[in-house]
Write a protein that holds these residues in place. Structure first.
Motif, PDB file in Angstrom:
ATOM      1  N   GLN A 185      22.714  82.682  33.097  1.00 30.73           N
ATOM      2  CA  GLN A 185      21.806  81.545  33.237  1.00 30.73           C
ATOM      3  C   GLN A 185      20.344  81.988  33.055  1.00 30.73           C
ATOM      4  O   GLN A 185      19.554  81.283  32.423  1.00 30.73           O
ATOM      5  CB  GLN A 185      21.996  80.889  34.605  1.00 30.73           C
ATOM      6  CG  GLN A 185      23.314  80.126  34.738  1.00 30.73           C
ATOM      7  CD  GLN A 185      23.556  79.649  36.158  1.00 30.73           C
ATOM      8  OE1 GLN A 185      23.296  80.357  37.130  1.00 30.73           O
ATOM      9  NE2 GLN A 185      24.045  78.422  36.280  1.00 30.73           N
ATOM     10  N   ILE A 186      20.021  83.137  33.623  1.00 25.81           N
ATOM     11  CA  ILE A 186      18.658  83.658  33.465  1.00 25.81           C
ATOM     12  C   ILE A 186      18.380  83.973  32.003  1.00 25.81           C
ATOM     13  O   ILE A 186      17.313  83.649  31.465  1.00 25.81           O
ATOM     14  CB  ILE A 186      18.454  84.902  34.344  1.00 25.81           C
ATOM     15  CG1 ILE A 186      18.527  84.510  35.832  1.00 25.81           C
ATOM     16  CG2 ILE A 186      17.125  85.582  34.028  1.00 25.81           C
ATOM     17  CD1 ILE A 186      18.497  85.691  36.771  1.00 25.81           C
ATOM     18  N   HIS A 187      19.354  84.609  31.337  1.00 27.12           N
ATOM     19  CA  HIS A 187      19.188  84.936  29.915  1.00 27.12           C
ATOM     20  C   HIS A 187      19.003  83.668  29.094  1.00 27.12           C
ATOM     21  O   HIS A 187      18.151  83.616  28.186  1.00 27.12           O
ATOM     22  CB  HIS A 187      20.410  85.709  29.409  1.00 27.12           C
ATOM     23  CG  HIS A 187      20.378  85.973  27.929  1.00 27.12           C
ATOM     24  ND1 HIS A 187      19.546  86.905  27.349  1.00 27.12           N
ATOM     25  CD2 HIS A 187      21.072  85.387  26.895  1.00 27.12           C
ATOM     26  CE1 HIS A 187      19.722  86.894  26.035  1.00 27.12           C
ATOM     27  NE2 HIS A 187      20.637  85.983  25.745  1.00 27.12           N
ATOM     28  N   HIS A 188      19.786  82.630  29.388  1.00 25.58           N
ATOM     29  CA  HIS A 188      19.669  81.371  28.646  1.00 25.58           C
ATOM     30  C   HIS A 188      18.292  80.748  28.860  1.00 25.58           C
ATOM     31  O   HIS A 188      17.668  80.257  27.898  1.00 25.58           O
ATOM     32  CB  HIS A 188      20.755  80.383  29.091  1.00 25.58           C
ATOM     33  CG  HIS A 188      20.619  79.028  28.464  1.00 25.58           C
ATOM     34  ND1 HIS A 188      20.981  78.768  27.163  1.00 25.58           N
ATOM     35  CD2 HIS A 188      20.128  77.851  28.961  1.00 25.58           C
ATOM     36  CE1 HIS A 188      20.729  77.506  26.873  1.00 25.58           C
ATOM     37  NE2 HIS A 188      20.207  76.924  27.943  1.00 25.58           N
ATOM     38  N   ALA A 189      17.800  80.762  30.103  1.00 27.30           N
ATOM     39  CA  ALA A 189      16.478  80.185  30.395  1.00 27.30           C
ATOM     40  C   ALA A 189      15.379  80.951  29.674  1.00 27.30           C
ATOM     41  O   ALA A 189      14.426  80.349  29.156  1.00 27.30           O
ATOM     42  CB  ALA A 189      16.240  80.180  31.908  1.00 27.30           C
TER      43      ALA A 189
END
Length: 523
Positions: A185-189
């Motif tokens: 999720q952090i990578h996607h954000a």
């Protein structure tokens, strides 16, 4: 009426809808411990490093060390300085933030960072907004700079890509503050923010204004290059940044207009900072920046800027009327109409709102509108023929109130494609083109439903997860320690027992720090 209610009452309705209750009772003992730890650290390490007004300003604006400040306390003190504060959630639209600031109102993020992000957080929180921005307002000249800076940011033209970047930054801050966020999720954000940044076709006026604000009000140093002091809120509210920024690892350069063309990364400590000689230096750079904006330049420059932005902006006509809409097309004239203006005709996509001195005149026009340049007068009613200095010839029927029917045009003997029904404005020149609606309140009342800012499910869920992430047993220990601190009647035997129980939570160093401080009081 409470001090906060008085501040809220002086805001226009379109700004009040972004304000939330601080809900002071929702701060946990652990939140209070986070605040206390940061403020004690900052007070200790900023003495001799911050601008001299900083420590004095903490007291002057109602900000203490022992507990998170309430908005009522802050407003009671800020009102003496001609300022106020309201509580908001996380990132709010840049135009809202800057308009509030231009009115002398600080937007204070109600939330507080987690102890995992105690050194630095990319998300707005009450530490940054209150302990960072408020103290320096005690200096009247700097307070005036903040208002002027807010006005400049409010008048700058933003683009559709700027909005995408804002939403991506907002999303990234939510994800990074969510204790249950996965690496994916952090990578996607982060990838979303990178994609939004790459989507920018050019650097907008609004982006340059935000950079100027960042390198001064947020991350500014002041004084000599060899021994500067800190005045920027981002530095004053970050333990890690405050410690790092004055070291030789950070390059210091004299403040200049170059700061508006220097990018920044909110997710890491800054490798370079700009140093102002004094607060008057800030005004000199701000005035130099203002002179580059369409708000000040108007004419062809402003029209081209509004056209490529693709957003709602407003044109100020020679007679003072302000026409709010999206600039959709420009028709060059055969001859210059006025200094800095060679455009013959502007097509505006509706809705179109006419105002004067920021106050709407009637209802928005739902269809297309045209602005024609050159000396001439449109009759209130009846047939008309106009030949303007640009070489444009217009004829049609004036239906009243600026509405024209059966409109036809010619330029250099060739017909010009025009809508058969439109609102037509005539002006000899174009003094200004500025960002957003000229009357945001009326625009918001008519079109707020379409452009509504919502907190979003992600933000609400992230806050709920933060609140529930603390183990109930650990939360109970924090409550006991806080109760002892506030009672000023210490039970050292019980503190030893709590310290022993805290060993079940080895990752939570903050509670042990609180206990050690209280136990040290015995010595």
């Amino acid at each position: 009426m409470t001090p906060t209610e008085r501040t809220l009452a002086r805001l226009p309705a379109h700004l009040r809808r972004y304000v939330v209750s601080q809900n002071y009772a929702s701060y946990t003992p652990r939140d209070q411990a986070v605040w206390r730890h940061i403020l004690r650290q900052l007070r200790g390490q900023l003495a001799g490093k911050a601008h001299p007004i900083y420590l004095e300003g903490l007291e002057a604006t109602g900000i203490g060390t022992e507990r998170i400040p309430s908005l009522d306390e802050m407003n009671e003190q800020l009102s003496k300085l001609g300022w106020g504060a309201v509580s908001v959630r996380g990132f709010i639209p840049p135009a809202v933030f800057t308009e509030l600031q231009s009115l002398g109102v600080l937007a204070i993020a109600a939330d507080i960072r987690t102890h995992e992000h105690i050194q630095y957080t990319p998300a707005p929180d009450i530490v940054h907004e209150s302990a960072g921005h408020a103290p320096i307002i005690a200096n009247a000249r700097y307070a005036e700079y903040l208002k002027r800076c807010g006005l400049v940011g409010f008048k700058a033209i933003s683009t559709v890509e700027d909005e995408a970047v804002f939403q991506a930054i907002r999303n990234l801050s939510v994800v990074k503050e969510d204790p249950s966020a996965t690496p994916e999720q952090i990578h996607h954000a982060e990838a979303r923010l990178d994609a939004a940044n790459q989507s920018r076709r050019y650097v907008s006026e609004s982006t340059r204004a935000s950079r100027l604000y960042w390198w001064t009000a947020e991350y500014g140093l002041i004084g000599s290059l060899d021994a500067p002091r800190i005045y920027g809120a981002g530095l004053l509210s970050s333990i890690g940044e405050a410690r790092h920024c004055l070291t030789s690892e950070v390059k210091k350069v004299p403040l200049s207009l170059q700061c508006a063309d220097t990018e920044y990364d909110i997710t890491r400590m800054q490798p370079q900072l700009f140093v102002a000689r004094d607060f008057e230096h800030l005004f000199a750079v701000l005035e130099e920046f203002e002179a580059t904006l369409s708000w000040k330049r108007g004419g062809d420059h402003g029209l081209q800027e509004a056209l490529r932005a693709g957003t709602v902006n407003h044109l100020v006509l020679a007679d003072g009327r302000e026409v709010t809409a999206r600039v959709a097309e420009l028709l060059p004239g055969l001859h210059p109409v006025a200094e800095g203006l060679s455009t013959a005709l502007v097509r505006l996509d509706g809705p179109v709102l006419v105002s004067r001195e920021g106050k709407a005149e009637g209802k928005p026009w739902p269809g297309l509108a045209l602005v024609a340049f050159g000396a001439g007068t449109l009759p209130d009613q009846g047939s008309f023929q106009l030949e303007l200095a640009s070489g444009l010839k217009l004829q049609g029927f004036a239906a009243g109130g600026g509405e024209v029917l059966n409109l036809r045009g010619q330029l250099a003997g060739r017909p010009v494609a025009l809508p058969s029904v439109a609102q037509l404005f005539l002006t000899s020149h174009l003094p200004s083109v500025a960002g957003g609606p000229a009357d945001p309140g009326t625009w918001d009342r008519w079109f707020g439903e379409l452009n509504a800012f919502t907190e979003g499910e992600g933000e609400a869920q992230a806050r709920a997860k933060k609140a529930s992430a603390l183990h109930p047993s650990l939360a109970a220990l924090y409550r006991e320690v806080r109760a002892q601190r506030e009672s000023k009647s210490l039970d050292f035997r019980r503190l030893e027992q709590i310290s022993h129980a805290a060993s079940d939570f080895p990752e939570d160093w903050l509670l042990r720090t609180e206990i050690d401080e209280l136990k040290a009081a015995r010595a």
